[in-house]
Structures are given as structure tokens and as C-alpha cells.
Design a protein around this motif. Structure first.
Motif, short mmCIF file in Angstrom:
data_model
loop_
_atom_site.label_atom_id
_atom_site.label_comp_id
_atom_site.label_asym_id
_atom_site.label_seq_id
_atom_site.Cartn_x
_atom_site.Cartn_y
_atom_site.Cartn_z
N PRO A 62 2.97 5.47 1.25
CA PRO A 62 2.81 4.16 1.55
C PRO A 62 2.55 3.42 0.44
O PRO A 62 1.60 3.32 -0.19
N THR A 63 3.40 2.31 -0.06
CA THR A 63 3.19 1.62 -1.32
C THR A 63 3.86 0.16 -0.78
O THR A 63 5.05 0.08 -0.45
N GLU A 64 3.04 -0.76 -1.09
CA GLU A 64 3.47 -2.01 -0.61
C GLU A 64 4.53 -2.70 -1.92
O GLU A 64 4.41 -2.18 -2.87
N ALA A 113 5.50 -8.80 5.84
CA ALA A 113 4.89 -7.92 5.10
C ALA A 113 5.56 -7.61 3.88
O ALA A 113 5.31 -6.59 2.98
N VAL A 114 6.32 -8.52 3.27
CA VAL A 114 6.77 -8.19 1.77
C VAL A 114 6.75 -9.61 1.21
O VAL A 114 6.75 -10.83 1.72
N ASP A 115 6.47 -9.56 -0.14
CA ASP A 115 6.07 -10.86 -0.79
C ASP A 115 7.09 -11.00 -2.01
O ASP A 115 7.51 -9.85 -2.50
N TYR A 116 6.95 -11.99 -2.58
CA TYR A 116 7.62 -12.33 -3.90
C TYR A 116 7.03 -13.10 -4.77
O TYR A 116 5.96 -14.00 -4.49
N LEU A 117 7.27 -13.07 -6.20
CA LEU A 117 6.64 -14.05 -7.07
C LEU A 117 7.96 -14.34 -8.02
O LEU A 117 8.80 -13.83 -8.33
N LEU A 118 7.91 -15.70 -8.17
CA LEU A 118 8.73 -16.32 -9.04
C LEU A 118 8.37 -16.21 -10.57
O LEU A 118 7.18 -16.62 -10.80
N LYS A 119 9.43 -15.95 -11.33
CA LYS A 119 8.99 -16.08 -12.83
C LYS A 119 9.39 -17.38 -13.47
O LYS A 119 10.07 -18.08 -13.15
N ASP A 143 2.84 -17.42 -11.32
CA ASP A 143 1.78 -18.45 -11.08
C ASP A 143 0.66 -18.06 -10.60
O ASP A 143 0.90 -16.94 -9.72
N LEU A 144 -0.57 -18.07 -11.35
CA LEU A 144 -1.86 -17.36 -11.00
C LEU A 144 -2.17 -17.44 -9.39
O LEU A 144 -2.41 -16.63 -8.75
N ALA A 145 -1.92 -18.91 -8.91
CA ALA A 145 -2.46 -19.02 -7.50
C ALA A 145 -1.51 -18.29 -6.53
O ALA A 145 -2.26 -17.57 -5.66
N ARG A 146 0.00 -18.19 -6.84
CA ARG A 146 0.68 -17.41 -6.13
C ARG A 146 0.53 -15.81 -6.37
O ARG A 146 0.60 -15.05 -5.24
N ALA A 175 -0.45 -12.94 -3.18
CA ALA A 175 0.27 -11.61 -3.06
C ALA A 175 -0.62 -10.56 -2.97
O ALA A 175 -0.46 -9.57 -2.42
N VAL A 176 -1.27 -10.69 -3.92
CA VAL A 176 -2.35 -9.60 -4.08
C VAL A 176 -3.37 -9.69 -2.91
O VAL A 176 -3.62 -8.44 -2.23
N GLY A 177 -3.67 -10.66 -2.06
CA GLY A 177 -4.29 -10.89 -0.98
C GLY A 177 -3.66 -10.12 0.10
O GLY A 177 -4.27 -9.49 1.04
#
Length: 260
Positions: A76-78, A97-103, A106-109, A113-115
Motif C-alpha cells: 500500500p503506497t499513497e 484519495a489521490v492528491d496533486y501538486l502543481l509545479k 507551494d509549501l502550504a499546498r 497533501a502530506v496531511g
């Protein structure tokens, strides 16, 4: 509780920036860095991270292909996708249950995602994760985004931004953290910070990442020169007949495409 993270990105600068941000968070331990999909799969087996931060566009095996392998496995890997796509495309990533980050990230974003990853790990992944069906839907959405024409690019030449048709671009290169675009009628710097970001604006069937530092228009190749160890050098159609090396991972793709 700390989540153990694996970062996968072929762009060294993007990879290091994300790791720098993650290492600044108290609840994350970066256990590995991978520069391509195959390397990532090996590390997933040996390191068993809780979460993988996965670049979407990578030469060879892309992020979606790696995600498919993760979903087929038992560990199991997120998955948190890291993309250079705009907000329109990011709407497609609002999947359970899946997240994304935009390049650029951003630290807050990133903290959000880590949360999410922590909550899923702490709950022993009781809620449904990314399903194969959802992944395929993402692939279709992003593929559709990529196939739409991007007719013009803004290229900085001196103090001006000059618009050029995307199909006029011969190649782009990355050096000293600057992306340079060479087109038929001009040469200048791109507004984006990485080749990933530039490639996201271009037709993936035409613009190939043949090397970590080069993105080429395959319709603007003048000659293919055999090199040592069965590799190739591309001689481009610009005025300088620039020579561009082909990475080992892209040599096979080039051979198949050109039936060499």
C-alpha cells in the motif's frame, strides 16, 4: 507519526526543490529519490514508502505507468502526482484519495497533501484509494489536455517577449537553470523554469525529451548520427546545426520510431 516519502522526478532541480520542502516538514522522512520510472519501481520494492510524490511527465516510463504498477502491487503506497499542468487540468485531479501538486510546488499546498497521506496511513487505508478506473480517467483527461494545440509560445528575446508558433520550435535546452528555446526565426529564453513545464504546453507526439537537458521537435531533425555504444547524436535544422545527444533510455524509442 512520520510518513516515509519517495520522490520521483527526472528534473534534478524540481526533485531537489521538492525534497528541500519535504525535509522542512516535521512529519515527513524522505527515504529515497528516483530520477525515472524504472528506478522508482525498484525503490518502491526495497524502501516500501508510505507515499510517493510522482512526476507525471518523465522520459521512458511516465508517472501514470508507474502508478499502474503500484496499483497492481500488494504494497500500500499513497500516490501524489506532481504536475506542470494548469488549473484547468488540475480540476481533473480532484479524485478521491489521490492528491496533486502543481509545479513549482507551494509549501502550504504540500502540507495539505502530506496531511492527506498521513490520515490515510494512520487509518490503515480504510477508505478507498485510487482505483484503476480512476487512474485511467486521469490518463484520458490529461491526454486530452496534451493533445490540444498550443499554437503560440512567448519567448524572451532581450527585453521583449516574442510570440512564436509552437511548431516553429526546433529544440529547447536546459542549462544553469535556464530554459532556452531555439526556433526557426529566433532564439531566446522561456518563461517556464523546467523542460517539464515547457513540454506540458507542447504536443507530446512531436516534442520528445531525448535527453535530460534537451527537448526536440522530431520534425526538425536534420540528421541522425550514430554514436558510440549504439547511441545517437541528433543534428538539428537550426542555423548552427546543433548536435544533441540522445539518452540511452530514449535511444530505443527513437530506433523504433524511425525503424533504425
Amino acid at each position: 507519526m512520520k510518513v516515509r516519502a519517495l520522490v520521483v522526478d527526472d528534473e534534478e532541480l524540481a526533485r531537489e526543490e521538492l525534497c528541500f520542502l519535504l525535509r522542512g516538514l516535521d512529519d515527513v522522512e524522505v527515504v529515497g529519490l528516483a530520477s525515472n520510472g524504472l528506478e522508482a519501481l525498484g525503490m518502491l520494492q526495497t524502501l516500501a514508502p508510505d507515499v510517493v510524490f510522482l512526476d507525471v511527465q518523465m522520459p521512458g516510463m511516465n508517472g501514470f505507468e508507474v502508478a499502474r504498477r503500484i496499483l497492481q502491487g500488494e504494497a500500500p503506497t499513497e500516490i501524489v502526482f506532481v504536475t506542470a499542468f494548469d488549473q484547468y487540468a488540475l480540476d481533473a485531479f480532484q479524485v478521491n484519495a489521490v492528491d496533486y501538486l502543481l509545479k513549482p510546488v507551494d509549501l502550504a499546498r504540500l502540507e495539505q497533501a502530506v496531511g492527506r497521506a498521513k490520515r490515510r496511513v494512520a487509518s490503515d487505508r480504510g477508505s478507498p484509494g485510487l482505483a484503476n478506473q480512476e487512474l485511467e480517467r486521469l490518463v484520458q483527461m490529461v491526454t486530452g489536455r496534451q493533445s490540444r494545440p498550443s499554437p503560440q509560445l512567448a519567448v524572451r528575446v532581450g527585453e521583449r517577449f516574442v510570440l512564436t508558433q509552437a511548431d516553429e520550435v526546433i529544440y529547447a535546452s536546459l542549462a544553469n537553470e535556464v530554459v532556452t528555446i531555439v526556433a526557426s526565426s529566433l532564439s531566446g529564453t522561456a518563461s517556464c523554469r523546467t523542460l517539464d513545464e515547457l513540454q506540458a504546453q507542447l504536443d507530446p507526439d512531436v516534442f520528445w525529451r531525448v535527453h535530460r537537458s534537451y527537448l526536440v521537435n522530431i520534425n526538425k531533425i536534420k540528421e541522425i548520427v550514430p554514436w558510440f555504444s549504439r547511441n545517437f547524436i541528433l543534428r538539428m535544422k537550426d542555423a548552427k546545426a546543433t548536435e544533441i545527444p540522445v539518452s540511452r533510455t530514449q535511444t530505443k524509442r527513437l530506433r523504433e520510431y524511425l525503424k533504425l
